[in-house]
Design an enzyme around this catalytic site. Structure first.
Site, PDB file in Angstrom:
ATOM      1  N   HIS A  20     -11.961 -19.933  26.837  1.00  0.00           N
ATOM      2  CA  HIS A  20     -12.005 -18.551  26.335  1.00  0.00           C
ATOM      3  C   HIS A  20     -10.648 -18.264  25.691  1.00  0.00           C
ATOM      4  O   HIS A  20     -10.264 -18.929  24.738  1.00  0.00           O
ATOM      5  CB  HIS A  20     -12.356 -17.647  27.519  1.00  0.00           C
ATOM      6  CG  HIS A  20     -12.718 -16.239  27.188  1.00  0.00           C
ATOM      7  ND1 HIS A  20     -12.870 -15.769  25.912  1.00  0.00           N
ATOM      8  CD2 HIS A  20     -12.971 -15.172  28.004  1.00  0.00           C
ATOM      9  CE1 HIS A  20     -13.197 -14.493  25.942  1.00  0.00           C
ATOM     10  NE2 HIS A  20     -13.251 -14.101  27.205  1.00  0.00           N
TER      11      HIS A  20
ATOM     12  N   HIS B 151     -18.374 -21.920  18.777  1.00  0.00           N
ATOM     13  CA  HIS B 151     -18.463 -20.589  19.376  1.00  0.00           C
ATOM     14  C   HIS B 151     -19.881 -20.381  19.863  1.00  0.00           C
ATOM     15  O   HIS B 151     -20.826 -20.839  19.213  1.00  0.00           O
ATOM     16  CB  HIS B 151     -18.094 -19.506  18.345  1.00  0.00           C
ATOM     17  CG  HIS B 151     -17.707 -18.214  18.969  1.00  0.00           C
ATOM     18  ND1 HIS B 151     -18.633 -17.292  19.366  1.00  0.00           N
ATOM     19  CD2 HIS B 151     -16.493 -17.723  19.310  1.00  0.00           C
ATOM     20  CE1 HIS B 151     -18.003 -16.263  19.911  1.00  0.00           C
ATOM     21  NE2 HIS B 151     -16.700 -16.503  19.898  1.00  0.00           N
TER      22      HIS B 151
ATOM     23  N   ASP C 231      -9.206 -18.851  17.477  1.00  0.00           N
ATOM     24  CA  ASP C 231      -8.057 -19.472  18.132  1.00  0.00           C
ATOM     25  C   ASP C 231      -7.477 -20.646  17.364  1.00  0.00           C
ATOM     26  O   ASP C 231      -6.415 -21.153  17.713  1.00  0.00           O
ATOM     27  CB  ASP C 231      -8.452 -19.961  19.535  1.00  0.00           C
ATOM     28  CG  ASP C 231      -8.698 -18.791  20.451  1.00  0.00           C
ATOM     29  OD1 ASP C 231      -7.922 -17.833  20.385  1.00  0.00           O
ATOM     30  OD2 ASP C 231      -9.670 -18.829  21.228  1.00  0.00           O
TER      31      ASP C 231
HETATM   32  N1  CMC Z   1     -15.668 -29.943  19.991  1.00  0.00           N
HETATM   33  C1  CMC Z   1     -16.619 -30.902  20.038  1.00  0.00           C
HETATM   34  N2  CMC Z   1     -17.899 -30.675  20.339  1.00  0.00           N
HETATM   35  C2  CMC Z   1     -18.257 -29.428  20.611  1.00  0.00           C
HETATM   36  C3  CMC Z   1     -17.321 -28.358  20.583  1.00  0.00           C
HETATM   37  C4  CMC Z   1     -16.007 -28.665  20.253  1.00  0.00           C
HETATM   38  N3  CMC Z   1     -15.087 -27.695  20.200  1.00  0.00           N
HETATM   39  N4  CMC Z   1     -17.965 -27.218  20.894  1.00  0.00           N
HETATM   40  C5  CMC Z   1     -19.240 -27.542  21.111  1.00  0.00           C
HETATM   41  N5  CMC Z   1     -19.426 -28.877  20.938  1.00  0.00           N
HETATM   42  C6  CMC Z   1     -20.691 -29.616  21.007  1.00  0.00           C
HETATM   43  C7  CMC Z   1     -21.137 -29.807  22.439  1.00  0.00           C
HETATM   44  O1  CMC Z   1     -20.643 -31.005  22.984  1.00  0.00           O
HETATM   45  C8  CMC Z   1     -22.638 -29.804  22.278  1.00  0.00           C
HETATM   46  O2  CMC Z   1     -23.015 -31.049  21.768  1.00  0.00           O
HETATM   47  P1  CMC Z   1     -24.383 -31.751  22.290  1.00  0.00           P
HETATM   48  O3  CMC Z   1     -25.475 -30.833  21.821  1.00  0.00           O
HETATM   49  O4  CMC Z   1     -24.380 -33.082  21.650  1.00  0.00           O
HETATM   50  O5  CMC Z   1     -24.286 -31.811  23.781  1.00  0.00           O
HETATM   51  C9  CMC Z   1     -22.886 -28.793  21.177  1.00  0.00           C
HETATM   52  O6  CMC Z   1     -21.674 -28.805  20.383  1.00  0.00           O
HETATM   53  C10 CMC Z   1     -23.139 -27.371  21.674  1.00  0.00           C
HETATM   54  O7  CMC Z   1     -22.048 -27.007  22.521  1.00  0.00           O
HETATM   55  P2  CMC Z   1     -22.165 -26.093  23.791  1.00  0.00           P
HETATM   56  O8  CMC Z   1     -21.146 -26.524  24.790  1.00  0.00           O
HETATM   57  O9  CMC Z   1     -23.599 -26.008  24.239  1.00  0.00           O
HETATM   58  O10 CMC Z   1     -21.777 -24.690  23.161  1.00  0.00           O
HETATM   59  P3  CMC Z   1     -21.393 -23.402  23.961  1.00  0.00           P
HETATM   60  O11 CMC Z   1     -21.936 -22.259  23.209  1.00  0.00           O
HETATM   61  O12 CMC Z   1     -21.749 -23.512  25.409  1.00  0.00           O
HETATM   62  O13 CMC Z   1     -19.792 -23.416  23.886  1.00  0.00           O
HETATM   63  C11 CMC Z   1     -17.555 -22.971  23.326  1.00  0.00           C
HETATM   64  C12 CMC Z   1     -19.031 -22.561  23.123  1.00  0.00           C
HETATM   65  C13 CMC Z   1     -16.655 -21.992  22.531  1.00  0.00           C
HETATM   66  C14 CMC Z   1     -17.191 -22.878  24.815  1.00  0.00           C
HETATM   67  C15 CMC Z   1     -17.381 -24.428  22.803  1.00  0.00           C
HETATM   68  O14 CMC Z   1     -17.696 -24.497  21.427  1.00  0.00           O
HETATM   69  C16 CMC Z   1     -15.968 -24.966  23.075  1.00  0.00           C
HETATM   70  O15 CMC Z   1     -15.700 -25.483  24.160  1.00  0.00           O
HETATM   71  N6  CMC Z   1     -15.032 -24.849  22.060  1.00  0.00           N
HETATM   72  C17 CMC Z   1     -13.659 -25.244  22.276  1.00  0.00           C
HETATM   73  C18 CMC Z   1     -12.933 -24.154  23.028  1.00  0.00           C
HETATM   74  C19 CMC Z   1     -12.626 -22.966  22.145  1.00  0.00           C
HETATM   75  O16 CMC Z   1     -12.149 -23.097  21.031  1.00  0.00           O
HETATM   76  N7  CMC Z   1     -12.857 -21.768  22.697  1.00  0.00           N
HETATM   77  C20 CMC Z   1     -12.540 -20.519  22.004  1.00  0.00           C
HETATM   78  C21 CMC Z   1     -13.741 -19.702  21.744  1.00  0.00           C
HETATM   79  S1  CMC Z   1     -13.395 -18.373  20.578  1.00  0.00           S
HETATM   80  C22 CMC Z   1     -12.347 -17.293  21.412  1.00  0.00           C
HETATM   81  C23 CMC Z   1     -13.002 -16.608  22.532  1.00  0.00           C
HETATM   82  O17 CMC Z   1     -13.874 -15.755  22.294  1.00  0.00           O
HETATM   83  O18 CMC Z   1     -12.605 -16.872  23.672  1.00  0.00           O
END
Ligand code: CMC
Length: 429
Positions: A267, A308, A364
């Site tokens: 986050h 995201h 971010d």
């Molecule tokens: N790098 C590589 N792969 C990713 C990433 C990433 N940053 N984000 C998602 N994926 C992949 C994930 O592995 C999954 O692949 P598969 O379908 O093959 O298993 C697919 O994309 C969908 O990901 P998810 O984990 O189901 O997506 P989510 O909606 O649960 O997660 C997130 C959202 C923001 C937690 C995630 O994208 C992430 O961990 N990003 C990096 C951390 C980050 O930058 N966070 C800041 C968010 S914006 C500021 C805020 O509001 O806090």
């Protein structure tokens, strides 16, 4: 065409008609669907609330597919261009842009609350020299509850307004004290002649000069960054704020909990994680190798600052930030990690792994580069996020309190443990 959903329960053959409103059905309407009088009734199973609206809200609108973000109807790009943080905070909190007179009063009220109680200073001095500033920040915000017991009167409008002013005004002071603490310098008192962000810079960076003169470009850049971070509807920390607040806890402890949720690297801790990732990559030449590691899922590596839950296109906040980065770098000099970030973005945006998963830079990805160029250590990044998000958290908390449909948050579970069994004495296990 009726706005209803017909459900046939094949266990009983019975049919149910549920109303659809705003593209949702009410989960409690499912409870009438039973197999017999002893059945509790049908529930939905939704880990992490991926497809459950937890509230009605009139504060922030996001269209994740189109990359749209609006506060109270106003596009984020317009606010970032023409507004300032205090005005945007007013808009988010009270629903309308202030008149000139309202703006003046609001600014004066906030300015008069920037001072921290001296007890709080002693409290903060108790943290170890290497304490993470986010830990200091959220503990100190929680401690405000002990100084302002009147904050318990959450259904008194006047009390809520007073706590709102205090919180908006004091969070930058707490953040600045936390920063001065970790770098081992004396805390600076607020200077009420300066603007909100100008004073924040003063509390952070003033040394021995009699009057601190904030750089106007940096003060404006910080203001824009603050505008972009004011609210983002029902994210993890806002949901935490609403959840704690739903037990009728006071706003200070509720906000401390929200800040704790923001601390996590998935986050608000992500901007800190981005900088650590860029430093670890080390050079532009190593970017392809790193991207490959992410794609292979090695060591659960993710491309921090990408992806995201809601945005499935470019985060509109990231677009604005990229523009102001150039402004900041014209004053501070370029952040050497920028080249690595640009190369990461370039490769990721044409790589099938990221394209097919709709992973784009989020807020971010570039904010940390700006903060670092301005002289902040990476540990301060989530604290800088928490300052403006305070306005959003309070607006959401108040909306929850005044919503007659809201109650104490209490989700259901699907029990998946052992069925009844008898206790076995220790010597017979
Ligand atoms: N790098 C590589 N792969 C990713 C990433 C990433 N940053 N984000 C998602 N994926 C992949 C994930 O592995 C999954 O692949 P598969 O379908 O093959 O298993 C697919 O994309 C969908 O990901 P998810 O984990 O189901 O997506 P989510 O909606 O649960 O997660 C997130 C959202 C923001 C937690 C995630 O994208 C992430 O961990 N990003 C990096 C951390 C980050 O930058 N966070 C800041 C968010 S914006 C500021 C805020 O509001 O806090």
């Amino acid at each position: 065409m009726a706005d209803t959903l017909s459900i046939v329960d094949n266990r009983t053959g019975k049919t149910y008609e549920l109303p659809i409103e705003h593209g949702t059905i009410r989960a409690t309407d499912l409870r009438q669907i039973k197999t017999g009088p002893d059945d509790f009734g049908l529930m939905t199973y939704d880990p992490a609330l991926l497809n459950t609206a937890n509230c009605r809200s009139a504060i922030t609108f996001i269209d994740g597919e189109k990359g749209i973000l609006r506060y109270r109807g106003y596009p984020i790009e317009q606010l970032a261009e023409d507004s300032d943080y205090l005005e945007t905070a007013y808009l988010v909190l009270f629903g309308e842009l202030p008149t000139a007179a309202q703006y003046q009063t609001w600014t004066r009220d906030i300015t008069h609350h920037t001072m921290l109680h001296e007890n709080l200073k002693k409290f903060m001095e108790g943290f170890r020299y290497d304490a993470h500033p986010m830990g200091i920040f959220l503990s100190t915000v929680g401690a405000l509850s002990t100084l302002y017991p009147d904050s318990k009167h959450i259904f008194d409008e006047g009390s809520r307004l007073l706590q709102t002013r205090r919180l908006i005004a004091k969070v930058p002071s707490i953040a600045a004290y936390a920063y001065r603490h970790i770098i081992g310098r004396p805390y600076n008192y607020p200077d009420n002649d300066l603007s909100f962000t100008g004073n924040f810079l003063n509390m952070l960076f003033k040394m021995t000069e009699l009057k601190y003169q904030p750089n106007p470009v940096l003060a404006r850049a910080l203001d824009v960054l603050f505008i972009l971070h004011v609210d983002h509807e029902q994210n993890c920390s806002t949901t935490t704020m609403r959840t704690i607040g739903s037990s009728h806890a006071d706003p200070y402890v509720s906000l401390a909990g929200a800040a704790a949720a923001l601390y996590g690297p998935l986050h608000g801790g992500a901007n800190e994680a981005v900088l650590r990732m860029l430093a670890e990559i080390g050079s532009v030449g190593k970017v392809p190798e790193f991207i490959q590691k992410v794609k292979n899922g090695e060591g659960a590596t993710r491309l921090m600052g990408f992806g995201h839950r809601v945005y499935k296109s470019y985060d509109p906040r990231a677009k604005v930030i990229k523009r102001i980065a150039d402004l900041v770098f014209s004053v501070t000099g370029k952040n050497p990690l920028l080249e690595i970030a640009l190369e990461l973005e370039r490769i990721a945006l044409q790589d099938e792994y990221f394209v097919s998963r709709k992973l784009y830079p989020n807020v971010d990805f570039y904010s940390g580069l700006i903060y670092q160029a301005m002289g902040f250590p990476v540990e301060m990044f989530p604290v800088l996020f928490a300052i403006p998000r305070t306005a959003g958290w309070i607006a959401q908390w108040e909306e929850m309190l005044l919503d007659s449909e809201q109650k104490i948050a209490r989700p259901r579970q699907v029990y998946a443990g052992a069925s009844t069994r008898n206790y076995v004495p220790r010597d017979r296990r």
